[in-house]
Structures are given as structure tokens and as C-alpha cells.
Design a protein around this motif. Structure first.
Motif, PDB file in Angstrom:
ATOM      1  N   HIS A  68      -3.086   0.417  -3.925  1.00 44.67           N
ATOM      2  CA  HIS A  68      -2.906  -0.942  -3.413  1.00 44.67           C
ATOM      3  C   HIS A  68      -2.320  -1.817  -4.527  1.00 44.67           C
ATOM      4  O   HIS A  68      -2.827  -1.808  -5.659  1.00 44.67           O
ATOM      5  CB  HIS A  68      -4.244  -1.535  -2.976  1.00 44.67           C
ATOM      6  N   LYS A  97     -10.647   7.124  -0.116  1.00 43.86           N
ATOM      7  CA  LYS A  97     -11.128   7.029   1.267  1.00 43.86           C
ATOM      8  C   LYS A  97     -12.302   7.963   1.529  1.00 43.86           C
ATOM      9  O   LYS A  97     -13.081   7.722   2.455  1.00 43.86           O
ATOM     10  CB  LYS A  97      -9.981   7.327   2.235  1.00 43.86           C
ATOM     11  N   MET A 154     -13.287   1.573  -4.518  1.00 44.63           N
ATOM     12  CA  MET A 154     -12.062   0.846  -4.874  1.00 44.63           C
ATOM     13  C   MET A 154     -12.082   0.708  -6.401  1.00 44.63           C
ATOM     14  O   MET A 154     -12.968   0.067  -6.953  1.00 44.63           O
ATOM     15  CB  MET A 154     -12.015  -0.527  -4.214  1.00 44.63           C
ATOM     16  N   GLU A 186      -7.782   3.314  -3.927  1.00 45.96           N
ATOM     17  CA  GLU A 186      -8.812   3.473  -2.907  1.00 45.96           C
ATOM     18  C   GLU A 186      -9.088   4.958  -2.702  1.00 45.96           C
ATOM     19  O   GLU A 186      -8.155   5.738  -2.492  1.00 45.96           O
ATOM     20  CB  GLU A 186      -8.364   2.860  -1.582  1.00 45.96           C
ATOM     21  N   THR A 205       0.842  -1.194   0.000  1.00 45.21           N
ATOM     22  CA  THR A 205       0.000   0.000   0.000  1.00 45.21           C
ATOM     23  C   THR A 205       0.876   1.242   0.000  1.00 45.21           C
ATOM     24  O   THR A 205       1.894   1.303   0.689  1.00 45.21           O
ATOM     25  CB  THR A 205      -0.936   0.050   1.232  1.00 45.21           C
ATOM     26  N   TYR A 214      -4.992  -1.222  -7.409  1.00 51.30           N
ATOM     27  CA  TYR A 214      -6.264  -0.575  -7.093  1.00 51.30           C
ATOM     28  C   TYR A 214      -6.027   0.790  -6.479  1.00 51.30           C
ATOM     29  O   TYR A 214      -5.067   0.991  -5.733  1.00 51.30           O
ATOM     30  CB  TYR A 214      -7.072  -1.426  -6.110  1.00 51.30           C
TER      31      TYR A 214
END
Length: 203
Positions: A133, A104, A109, A102, A70, A100
Motif C-alpha cells: 500500500h 492478508k 499491516m 499487508e 495498492t 505498508y
């Protein structure tokens, strides 16, 4: 692998970029020969950066996708508006590696291999909005047959990726199939001499 993320203000056309890469000659700390800090743009311009040890990074080269899965990515809007992220360099990653994004703020995703990601941002939004990710690639190995033993085909998948696999011989006959993930490696021990095709399918 190396991915460059481009952020465009849809109204003004202004762009900003940040890059994440993996290189076993680099460390996960700041390396003067690989990494570059990020300076913020003008007060009304957006700034896109990744984070390494609390520092804003323009270029963030990390040691290994297997150990650093990450990467936090920040975004300072500069002005309220609609923005689009695009992703370059994806072909430098193994096709079995997932990448991916993300968001938040929205909970989304987004598989970056599916293309651009559009979002709305304001100057009051939290800057630590995104995370990239990565999953490590599958590994493949073959052991030749001997007089007493069949050939072996070995496939492992570290990380969180999960596949349905099938292995076919040159006659398109399936010799093995099942599930491949970190807890279920593949070890076919009866392969005769020849060329085999492995097909991995996700959900």
C-alpha cells in the motif's frame, strides 16, 4: 520512487526479489521498456512477485502513486519454512509517502520503513498473500508577498495520510498549526519574506 522487496528463506539463505516503481513515462499496463515478467523458481524454491493484470511481475513499473495506491504481491513458498522480507530503495520515495505491507493471511499491516518483516509459510498457503500500500506525498508551494498581500504557504495531502502540522519562522515562532489531510489543506496567507520550517507529525 522504487522499492525492491527481497524474500529470504531463513533456513537455506536462498533469496528472491521483486521490484515496484513509479514513473510518469510508464503506463499501468505492461511496458516493454520498463516491466519484466516473473518466472517461478525451482519446485522447492520460493518465488516472490507482484501482479499486474493477472501477470506475475519481476519488475512492475506503474504510472503514478496518486492513482495506483495498492499493488498485489504474491508469494509461493516452495517449501515450508520461515522467511524474511526486506525492503531496499525506500529513500527514493518522498518521506511523506507511507509504504505498508499487508499480510492478508495474518491480518498484519507492517510499515516497511520500520524494517524487515518475518513470517512463516507453507506450500499449501494461498499465494496471493501480500499487498503493498502506498500513499501519495504531500505537496508544498509558496507564493511571494506583494505590496498589498502577504506571502502564502500552501500544503496539500492527497490520499489517506493524516498529519498534525506546525509552521515556524526563522525565529522559531509558530505561525500556523493544525491538521493536514485530503480534506484539510493548509493555506497560510500572512507569511512575511523569510525562511519557514514545516513539521509534520503522524500518530
Amino acid at each position: 520512487g522504487q522499492v525492491t522487496v527481497n524474500a529470504q528463506n531463513n533456513a537455506t539463505g536462498l533469496m528472491d526479489v521483486t521490484t515496484v516503481a513509479f514513473n510518469t513515462d510508464a503506463t499501468d499496463m505492461f511496458d516493454v521498456q520498463y516491466d519484466a515478467n516473473k518466472l517461478s523458481g525451482g519446485l522447492t524454491r520460493h518465488t516472490l512477485y507482484t501482479v499486474n493484470n493477472n501477470d506475475w511481475m519481476s519488475i512492475n513499473v506503474l504510472n503514478n502513486i496518486n492513482t495506483t495506491s495498492t499493488v498485489p504481491m504474491g508469494f509461493a513458498a516452495g517449501s515450508n519454512g520461515n522467511f524474511t522480507l526486506t525492503f531496499d530503495g525506500l529513500s527514493s520515495f518522498d518521506p511523506t509517502s507511507y509504504i505498508y505491507l499487508e499480510d492478508k493471511q495474518t491480518g498484519a499491516m507492517h510499515n516497511v520503513r520500520d524494517g524487515a518483516y518475518s513470517f512463516t509459510a507453507t506450500t499449501s498457503d494461498a499465494q496471493n498473500r501480500f499487498v503493498l500500500h502506498f500513499t501519495p506525498p504531500a505537496t508544498f508551494a509558496a507564493v511571494d508577498a506583494s505590496c498589498n498581500n502577504g506571502g502564502q504557504i500552501q500544503i496539500t495531502q492527497p490520499g489517506t495520510a493524516n498529519w498534525n502540522y506546525s509552521i515556524t519562522n526563522s525565529s522559531s515562532t509558530v505561525i500556523a498549526s493544525g491538521t493536514l489531510n485530503a480534506g484539510s489543506p493548509v493555506n497560510v496567507t500572512t507569511a512575511t519574506t523569510g525562511v519557514y520550517t514545516v513539521t509534520l507529525t503522524d500518530n
